[in-house]
Design an enzyme around this catalytic site. Structure first.
Site, PDB file in Angstrom:
ATOM      1  N   SER A 189       0.842  -1.199   0.000  1.00 60.32           N
ATOM      2  CA  SER A 189       0.000   0.000   0.000  1.00 60.32           C
ATOM      3  C   SER A 189       0.874   1.244   0.000  1.00 60.32           C
ATOM      4  O   SER A 189       1.693   1.444   0.908  1.00 60.32           O
ATOM      5  CB  SER A 189      -0.897   0.008   1.240  1.00 60.32           C
ATOM      6  OG  SER A 189      -1.448   1.300   1.381  1.00 60.32           O
ATOM      7  N   HIS A 242      -1.001  -1.416  -4.330  1.00 59.06           N
ATOM      8  CA  HIS A 242      -2.293  -1.134  -3.688  1.00 59.06           C
ATOM      9  C   HIS A 242      -2.430   0.379  -3.509  1.00 59.06           C
ATOM     10  O   HIS A 242      -1.631   1.008  -2.826  1.00 59.06           O
ATOM     11  CB  HIS A 242      -2.343  -1.854  -2.345  1.00 59.06           C
ATOM     12  CG  HIS A 242      -3.677  -1.822  -1.673  1.00 59.06           C
ATOM     13  ND1 HIS A 242      -4.700  -2.686  -2.004  1.00 59.06           N
ATOM     14  CD2 HIS A 242      -4.150  -1.032  -0.683  1.00 59.06           C
ATOM     15  CE1 HIS A 242      -5.758  -2.422  -1.243  1.00 59.06           C
ATOM     16  NE2 HIS A 242      -5.453  -1.417  -0.434  1.00 59.06           N
ATOM     17  N   ASP A 261      -4.770   3.250  -2.099  1.00 60.78           N
ATOM     18  CA  ASP A 261      -5.898   3.529  -1.203  1.00 60.78           C
ATOM     19  C   ASP A 261      -6.500   4.894  -1.526  1.00 60.78           C
ATOM     20  O   ASP A 261      -5.861   5.924  -1.336  1.00 60.78           O
ATOM     21  CB  ASP A 261      -5.422   3.504   0.251  1.00 60.78           C
ATOM     22  CG  ASP A 261      -5.188   2.085   0.743  1.00 60.78           C
ATOM     23  OD1 ASP A 261      -6.104   1.257   0.609  1.00 60.78           O
ATOM     24  OD2 ASP A 261      -4.099   1.813   1.260  1.00 60.78           O
ATOM     25  N   MET A 320      -9.310   7.514  -0.604  1.00 55.30           N
ATOM     26  CA  MET A 320     -10.208   7.871   0.508  1.00 55.30           C
ATOM     27  C   MET A 320     -10.813   9.243   0.268  1.00 55.30           C
ATOM     28  O   MET A 320     -10.130  10.144  -0.233  1.00 55.30           O
ATOM     29  CB  MET A 320      -9.426   7.887   1.818  1.00 55.30           C
ATOM     30  CG  MET A 320      -8.690   6.587   2.093  1.00 55.30           C
ATOM     31  SD  MET A 320      -7.881   6.621   3.691  1.00 55.30           S
ATOM     32  CE  MET A 320      -7.044   5.044   3.682  1.00 55.30           C
ATOM     33  N   HIS A 364      -8.158   0.465  -4.339  1.00 57.55           N
ATOM     34  CA  HIS A 364      -9.133   0.225  -3.270  1.00 57.55           C
ATOM     35  C   HIS A 364      -9.912   1.509  -3.040  1.00 57.55           C
ATOM     36  O   HIS A 364      -9.393   2.462  -2.442  1.00 57.55           O
ATOM     37  CB  HIS A 364      -8.351  -0.215  -2.018  1.00 57.55           C
ATOM     38  CG  HIS A 364      -9.193  -0.442  -0.807  1.00 57.55           C
ATOM     39  ND1 HIS A 364      -8.652  -0.577   0.452  1.00 57.55           N
ATOM     40  CD2 HIS A 364     -10.537  -0.568  -0.642  1.00 57.55           C
ATOM     41  CE1 HIS A 364      -9.622  -0.762   1.329  1.00 57.55           C
ATOM     42  NE2 HIS A 364     -10.768  -0.746   0.696  1.00 57.55           N
ATOM     43  N   MET A 407     -12.394   3.731  -1.292  1.00 56.91           N
ATOM     44  CA  MET A 407     -13.142   3.961  -0.040  1.00 56.91           C
ATOM     45  C   MET A 407     -13.857   5.288  -0.223  1.00 56.91           C
ATOM     46  O   MET A 407     -13.542   6.282   0.446  1.00 56.91           O
ATOM     47  CB  MET A 407     -12.168   3.987   1.150  1.00 56.91           C
ATOM     48  CG  MET A 407     -11.601   2.609   1.474  1.00 56.91           C
ATOM     49  SD  MET A 407     -10.070   2.675   2.439  1.00 56.91           S
ATOM     50  CE  MET A 407      -8.868   2.793   1.129  1.00 56.91           C
ATOM     51  N   MET A 418     -11.141  -6.579   5.097  1.00 59.00           N
ATOM     52  CA  MET A 418     -10.495  -5.547   5.908  1.00 59.00           C
ATOM     53  C   MET A 418     -10.237  -6.109   7.304  1.00 59.00           C
ATOM     54  O   MET A 418     -11.169  -6.551   7.988  1.00 59.00           O
ATOM     55  CB  MET A 418     -11.380  -4.304   6.032  1.00 59.00           C
ATOM     56  CG  MET A 418     -11.594  -3.534   4.739  1.00 59.00           C
ATOM     57  SD  MET A 418     -10.087  -3.086   3.859  1.00 59.00           S
ATOM     58  CE  MET A 418      -9.208  -2.113   5.101  1.00 59.00           C
ATOM     59  N   ASP A 467      -6.306  -6.816   4.127  1.00 58.27           N
ATOM     60  CA  ASP A 467      -5.803  -5.440   4.185  1.00 58.27           C
ATOM     61  C   ASP A 467      -5.929  -4.875   5.601  1.00 58.27           C
ATOM     62  O   ASP A 467      -7.030  -4.714   6.126  1.00 58.27           O
ATOM     63  CB  ASP A 467      -6.647  -4.598   3.209  1.00 58.27           C
ATOM     64  CG  ASP A 467      -6.137  -3.175   3.056  1.00 58.27           C
ATOM     65  OD1 ASP A 467      -5.121  -2.827   3.666  1.00 58.27           O
ATOM     66  OD2 ASP A 467      -6.782  -2.420   2.297  1.00 58.27           O
TER      67      ASP A 467
HETATM   68  C1  DX5 Z   1      -6.540   1.165   5.449  1.00 55.59           C
HETATM   69  C2  DX5 Z   1      -5.988   0.883   4.068  1.00 55.59           C
HETATM   70  C3  DX5 Z   1      -4.828  -0.047   4.059  1.00 55.59           C
HETATM   71  C4  DX5 Z   1      -3.630   0.428   4.812  1.00 55.59           C
HETATM   72  C5  DX5 Z   1      -2.804  -0.727   5.218  1.00 55.59           C
HETATM   73  O1  DX5 Z   1      -7.632   1.952   5.320  1.00 55.59           O
HETATM   74  O2  DX5 Z   1      -7.008   0.317   3.254  1.00 55.59           O
HETATM   75  O3  DX5 Z   1      -4.482  -0.424   2.725  1.00 55.59           O
HETATM   76  O4  DX5 Z   1      -2.830   1.310   4.063  1.00 55.59           O
HETATM   77  O5  DX5 Z   1      -1.760  -0.259   5.992  1.00 55.59           O
HETATM   78  P1  DX5 Z   1      -1.032  -1.121   7.131  1.00 55.59           P
HETATM   79  O6  DX5 Z   1      -0.344  -2.235   6.413  1.00 55.59           O
HETATM   80  O7  DX5 Z   1      -0.132  -0.120   7.722  1.00 55.59           O
HETATM   81  O8  DX5 Z   1      -2.101  -1.607   8.067  1.00 55.59           O
HETATM   82 ZN    ZN Z   2      -6.531  -0.643   1.243  1.00 57.02          ZN
END
Ligand code: DX5
Ligand code: ZN
Length: 219
Positions: free
Chosen positions: A9, A34, A36, A38, A67, A69, A138, A176
């Site tokens: 990520s 990956h 993320d 948001m 991903h 969100m 998750m 994740d």
């Molecule tokens: C959380 C994200 C993850 C996160 C994982 O909302 O979807 O992808 O970056 O990070 P670590 O490996 O630090 O838990």
């Molecule tokens: Zn993620």
């Protein structure tokens, strides 16, 4: 022995040199990247959108595992695909019609994933399992990297793995959140195929990406 894939990520990367960090991930054995996304509404944090993904596309040939969100998600799917997403994963809570969103991603010829929050039951995905490429479990509440692994989600992985065997389905199981050198083993034992990792890949062993990816992959 099954092959475990690592999807680092970039949430834990240095945002001032994302392109460089992505290149280093590819050279260090990552299988995909990956990303993320948001929106500060579906989750309490804000990251990047299509223009940044588009400008990162030239730094690697690895698939972008995006991903989402964001809520609503459906109307933005095409923007993320145009920006260079290869896999689009969304949360069922963020669309009015999960079928339509899956179909749209399929129509645009990308892989599709559904993500389940720690408190979302597998029922939310059960009727879609024959139409998706992956299910993203998750193991933290989405929003931030560096959170603690919620071990209760392991049962969901075991249940999904059993359904996959019973129904001879091909979807992959990705996990994740809070994946380190110990929780990775627990997840793999339960049936996980793809590990997402931010903190462990970027911060362990003084940020030795290659060593961290190799160690996570070891079963
Ligand atoms: C959380 C994200 C993850 C996160 C994982 O909302 O979807 O992808 O970056 O990070 P670590 O490996 O630090 O838990
Ligand atoms: Zn993620």
């Amino acid at each position: 022995m099954k092959k475990i894939q690592i999807s680092p990520s970039i949430l834990s990367a240095d945002f001032s040199k994302l392109g460089e960090d992505i290149k280093r991930l590819e050279e260090s054995g990552a299988d995909m990247i990956h990303v993320d996304v948001m929106d500060g509404h579906f989750v309490p944090n804000l990251t990047i959108g299509p223009p940044v993904i588009k400008s990162l596309r030239k730094y690697t040939k690895l698939p972008f595992d995006v991903h989402l969100m964001i809520d609503p998600v459906h109307k933005y799917i095409k923007d993320y695909i145009d920006a260079g997403a290869d896999i689009i994963t969304f949360h069922p809570e963020a669309t009015n019609n999960v079928f339509e969103t899956i179909n749209l991603i399929r129509l645009l010829k990308r892989k599709v994933g559904i993500s389940l929050n720690p408190n979302t039951d597998i029922h939310a995905a059960k009727e879609h399992l024959d139409k998706i490429d992956l299910i993203l479990i998750m193991s933290v509440y989405p929003g931030f990297g560096g959170q603690k692994f919620i071990k209760e989600v392991i049962q969901k992985i075991k249940d999904l793995d059993q359904i996959r065997k019973d129904k001879k389905l091909n979807f992959k199981i990705e996990i994740d959140g809070g994946i380190d050198f110990e929780t990775s083993k627990i997840a793999i034992d339960a049936g996980v195929d793809i590990l997402v990792s931010g903190t462990t890949v970027f911060k362990e062993n003084n940020g030795d990406l290659k060593k961290n990816i190799e160690t996570l992959k070891k079963i």
